[in-house]
Design a protein around this motif. Structure first.
Motif, PDB file in Angstrom:
ATOM      1  N   PRO A 141     -12.793 -66.301 -79.750  1.00 31.90           N
ATOM      2  CA  PRO A 141     -11.766 -65.439 -80.355  1.00 31.90           C
ATOM      3  C   PRO A 141     -12.358 -64.544 -81.442  1.00 31.90           C
ATOM      4  O   PRO A 141     -13.084 -65.018 -82.320  1.00 31.90           O
ATOM      5  N   SER A 142     -12.081 -63.266 -81.361  1.00 30.74           N
ATOM      6  CA  SER A 142     -12.580 -62.317 -82.353  1.00 30.74           C
ATOM      7  C   SER A 142     -11.818 -61.012 -82.226  1.00 30.74           C
ATOM      8  O   SER A 142     -11.501 -60.578 -81.108  1.00 30.74           O
ATOM      9  N   GLN A 143     -11.528 -60.375 -83.336  1.00 29.66           N
ATOM     10  CA  GLN A 143     -10.843 -59.090 -83.311  1.00 29.66           C
ATOM     11  C   GLN A 143     -11.761 -58.024 -82.714  1.00 29.66           C
ATOM     12  O   GLN A 143     -12.967 -58.006 -82.949  1.00 29.66           O
ATOM     13  N   LEU A 144     -11.144 -57.098 -81.947  1.00 37.87           N
ATOM     14  CA  LEU A 144     -11.923 -56.050 -81.295  1.00 37.87           C
ATOM     15  C   LEU A 144     -12.673 -55.195 -82.313  1.00 37.87           C
ATOM     16  O   LEU A 144     -13.807 -54.785 -82.075  1.00 37.87           O
ATOM     17  N   LYS A 145     -12.056 -54.954 -83.466  1.00 41.18           N
ATOM     18  CA  LYS A 145     -12.707 -54.145 -84.501  1.00 41.18           C
ATOM     19  C   LYS A 145     -14.006 -54.799 -84.964  1.00 41.18           C
ATOM     20  O   LYS A 145     -15.030 -54.136 -85.154  1.00 41.18           O
ATOM     21  N   LYS A 146     -13.977 -56.124 -85.149  1.00 42.68           N
ATOM     22  CA  LYS A 146     -15.181 -56.834 -85.573  1.00 42.68           C
ATOM     23  C   LYS A 146     -16.230 -56.843 -84.460  1.00 42.68           C
ATOM     24  O   LYS A 146     -17.433 -56.767 -84.720  1.00 42.68           O
ATOM     25  N   GLN A 147     -15.786 -56.941 -83.219  1.00 37.06           N
ATOM     26  CA  GLN A 147     -16.719 -56.904 -82.104  1.00 37.06           C
ATOM     27  C   GLN A 147     -17.454 -55.563 -82.054  1.00 37.06           C
ATOM     28  O   GLN A 147     -18.665 -55.517 -81.818  1.00 37.06           O
ATOM     29  N   LEU A 148     -16.725 -54.488 -82.269  1.00 36.93           N
ATOM     30  CA  LEU A 148     -17.344 -53.165 -82.237  1.00 36.93           C
ATOM     31  C   LEU A 148     -18.334 -52.995 -83.385  1.00 36.93           C
ATOM     32  O   LEU A 148     -19.368 -52.339 -83.230  1.00 36.93           O
ATOM     33  N   LYS A 149     -18.044 -53.596 -84.520  1.00 36.11           N
ATOM     34  CA  LYS A 149     -18.982 -53.556 -85.645  1.00 36.11           C
ATOM     35  C   LYS A 149     -20.276 -54.289 -85.278  1.00 36.11           C
ATOM     36  O   LYS A 149     -21.379 -53.799 -85.532  1.00 36.11           O
ATOM     37  N   ARG A 150     -20.149 -55.446 -84.654  1.00 34.23           N
ATOM     38  CA  ARG A 150     -21.347 -56.194 -84.243  1.00 34.23           C
ATOM     39  C   ARG A 150     -22.098 -55.443 -83.150  1.00 34.23           C
ATOM     40  O   ARG A 150     -23.326 -55.511 -83.074  1.00 34.23           O
ATOM     41  N   ALA A 151     -21.353 -54.755 -82.288  1.00 29.45           N
ATOM     42  CA  ALA A 151     -22.008 -53.962 -81.239  1.00 29.45           C
ATOM     43  C   ALA A 151     -22.891 -52.890 -81.848  1.00 29.45           C
ATOM     44  O   ALA A 151     -24.031 -52.687 -81.418  1.00 29.45           O
ATOM     45  N   ALA A 170     -21.388 -49.430 -75.931  1.00 37.03           N
ATOM     46  CA  ALA A 170     -20.368 -50.471 -76.034  1.00 37.03           C
ATOM     47  C   ALA A 170     -19.356 -50.261 -74.918  1.00 37.03           C
ATOM     48  O   ALA A 170     -18.777 -49.173 -74.796  1.00 37.03           O
ATOM     49  N   VAL A 171     -19.177 -51.273 -74.109  1.00 36.22           N
ATOM     50  CA  VAL A 171     -18.158 -51.253 -73.060  1.00 36.22           C
ATOM     51  C   VAL A 171     -16.941 -51.998 -73.591  1.00 36.22           C
ATOM     52  O   VAL A 171     -17.060 -53.136 -74.059  1.00 36.22           O
ATOM     53  N   ILE A 172     -15.781 -51.354 -73.531  1.00 35.92           N
ATOM     54  CA  ILE A 172     -14.575 -51.900 -74.146  1.00 35.92           C
ATOM     55  C   ILE A 172     -13.548 -52.194 -73.054  1.00 35.92           C
ATOM     56  O   ILE A 172     -13.148 -51.306 -72.298  1.00 35.92           O
ATOM     57  N   ILE A 173     -13.138 -53.455 -72.979  1.00 33.38           N
ATOM     58  CA  ILE A 173     -12.136 -53.854 -71.998  1.00 33.38           C
ATOM     59  C   ILE A 173     -11.002 -54.552 -72.740  1.00 33.38           C
ATOM     60  O   ILE A 173     -11.200 -55.615 -73.338  1.00 33.38           O
ATOM     61  N   GLY A 174      -9.856 -53.960 -72.712  1.00 31.30           N
ATOM     62  CA  GLY A 174      -8.669 -54.560 -73.319  1.00 31.30           C
ATOM     63  C   GLY A 174      -7.567 -54.726 -72.289  1.00 31.30           C
ATOM     64  O   GLY A 174      -7.751 -54.479 -71.094  1.00 31.30           O
ATOM     65  N   GLU A 175      -6.423 -55.128 -72.780  1.00 27.16           N
ATOM     66  CA  GLU A 175      -5.286 -55.343 -71.880  1.00 27.16           C
ATOM     67  C   GLU A 175      -4.926 -54.068 -71.128  1.00 27.16           C
ATOM     68  O   GLU A 175      -4.633 -54.102 -69.925  1.00 27.16           O
TER      69      GLU A 175
END
Length: 430
Positions: free
Chosen positions: A363-373, A381-386
């Protein structure tokens, strides 16, 4: 009181942020060795203690003070290898690699010596070693030196190292020289450091390697081995020097260079640097024509070297070479799209072999994932959401410029990424 167990002093971990530089160094070394036609041999870490006592020499510092030796359950004396040459000779002889043939071999791995740990010197250290067998002429001496010179060029270290060269002559040459050296040193015994006094009777050539200032001053007027060389040894050394001169490899003649192991004869060399303080030798070797016979085989000419990876890493850290990023594509997703992200990553790994593809898990917020990316060094960065799952498209951001975002159909993603990665790598190579 803490119950934590820590590493043994002088036996160090190489952490994830450090390993890319090690891998980069090892990959370039492997490429150079392959370019010269050398074959890898993999050797045991533990050998019979007798191998090193007979091969290295019982009155050397390594055998007397530095080996990790223990008795196993059968009461056999075993030793963690302190160097690689003796084990390589043992393996080559045991498996018939030296019978009427020449060999060019290399190996890599940990070695063990009980020494005072300091920068560039550990109790567990790593080496790349090269050993050649069956060639008596100076051209093979030149080749192993040219190989190391090419490696320094590949690593960007040519301006950091100096080649020091000497010859120890043949057995008869050294016997004559030993008498002259011992007679001279006895006259100045009181001016020698304690270690040199102990070596005087047992292994006087090792006195030449002393770093003690007082002993160094005495040695300035000591007899020179070069004055006791026979015709064959002198011709061999002259032939080596002529080849190095023709190849444009500069060197310095160091008459006190003797190396610390008993098996060397004729050519000895070291690549040294002034950038690491006292630990100035980064690669060393020479000719050891008598070792195979000493360990039970037939007389076999041989020459090789060992280079310490820890010291090379220290030099490379100062130069800071640009290393390839291990991750090319960083896949982020929300919890709803996580299964889709894992399946997509598998498809991309099949379509883009050799590219590092990282998927966020847990579990992790998408914003934090993009920062780590962005921090990962990945290119995309490939982004897959609902929404992406529901509508059947994928969002891709060029990292470093999140304002530039693309929407692609899933079936087009692999081809688009392949083209973009190829273009970026072509630009970076210019």
């Amino acid at each position: 009181m803490s119950n934590k167990i820590t590493s043994i002093r002088g036996m160090n971990d190489v952490l994830p942020e450090q390993t890319p530089l090690w891998q980069w160094l090892e990959q370039r070394a492997r490429a150079v060795l392959a370019a010269y036609g050398y074959q890898e041999i993999r050797l045991p870490i533990v050998e019979r203690t007798e191998l090193f006592a007979r091969g290295i020499g019982e009155v050397t510092d390594i055998v007397e003070k530095e080996m990790y030796t223990f008795a196993d359950r059968n009461d056999d004396s075993l030793t963690l290898r302190p160097e690689g040459t003796a084990g390589c000779v043992r393996a080559a002889e045991q498996h018939g690699l030296l019978y009427n043939q020449t060999q060019r071999l290399w190996y890599t791995g940990p070695m063990f010596r009980y020494e005072r740990p300091q920068a560039g010197r550990s109790r567990q250290f790593h080496q790349i070693g090269v050993e050649t067998f069956g060639i008596a002429t100076p051209d093979i001496d030149a080749e192993v030196i040219l190989l190391t010179a090419r490696l320094w060029k590949e690593l960007g270290l040519s301006d950091q190292v100096t080649l020091e060269l000497n010859t120890l002559g043949d057995n008869d040459d050294r016997a004559r020289y030993r008498e002259a050296l011992v007679a001279f040193l006895r006259e100045h015994r009181e001016r020698l450091d304690e270690d040199s006094q102990n070596r005087l009777e047992r292994n006087p050539l090792r006195v030449l390697d002393s770093k003690d200032p007082g002993t160094r001053e005495v040695l300035e007027n000591a007899p020179r081995l070069a004055d006791h060389l026979g015709d064959e040894a002198r011709a061999h050394f002259d032939g080596l020097r002529a080849l190095l001169d023709a190849a444009g490899v500069p060197y310095v003649i160091n008459p006190n260079l003797v190396r610390g192991l008993d098996y060397y004869g004729r050519t000895v060399f070291e690549w040294t640097t002034t950038a690491l303080g006292a630990q100035g030798t980064v690669c060393a070797g020479g000719r050891y024509d008598g070792l195979v016979q000493q360990l039970g085989g037939k007389p076999t000419p041989a020459v090789g070297f060992g280079m310490g990876l820890e010291r090379l890493v220290l030099l490379l850290e100062k130069r800071r070479p640009e290393l390839p990023e291990p991750i090319s594509i960083y896949i982020t997703s929300d919890q709803v799209a996580r299964p889709e992200a894992l399946i997509l990553a598998e498809k991309l790994r099949s379509a883009l072999p050799g590219e590092g593809i990282f998927v966020e898990c847990g579990p992790s917020q998408l914003k934090k994932q993009l920062k780590r990316a962005r921090e990962s060094g990945a290119m995309f960065a490939v982004i897959i959401g609902e929404n992406e799952v529901r509508e059947g498209f994928i969002s891709v951001s060029v990292l470093g410029d999140f304002t530039e975002q693309y929407k692609l159909f899933k079936e087009d993603l692999a081809g688009w990424l392949s083209l973009q990665l190829k273009n970026l790598k072509n630009l970076n190579s210019l």
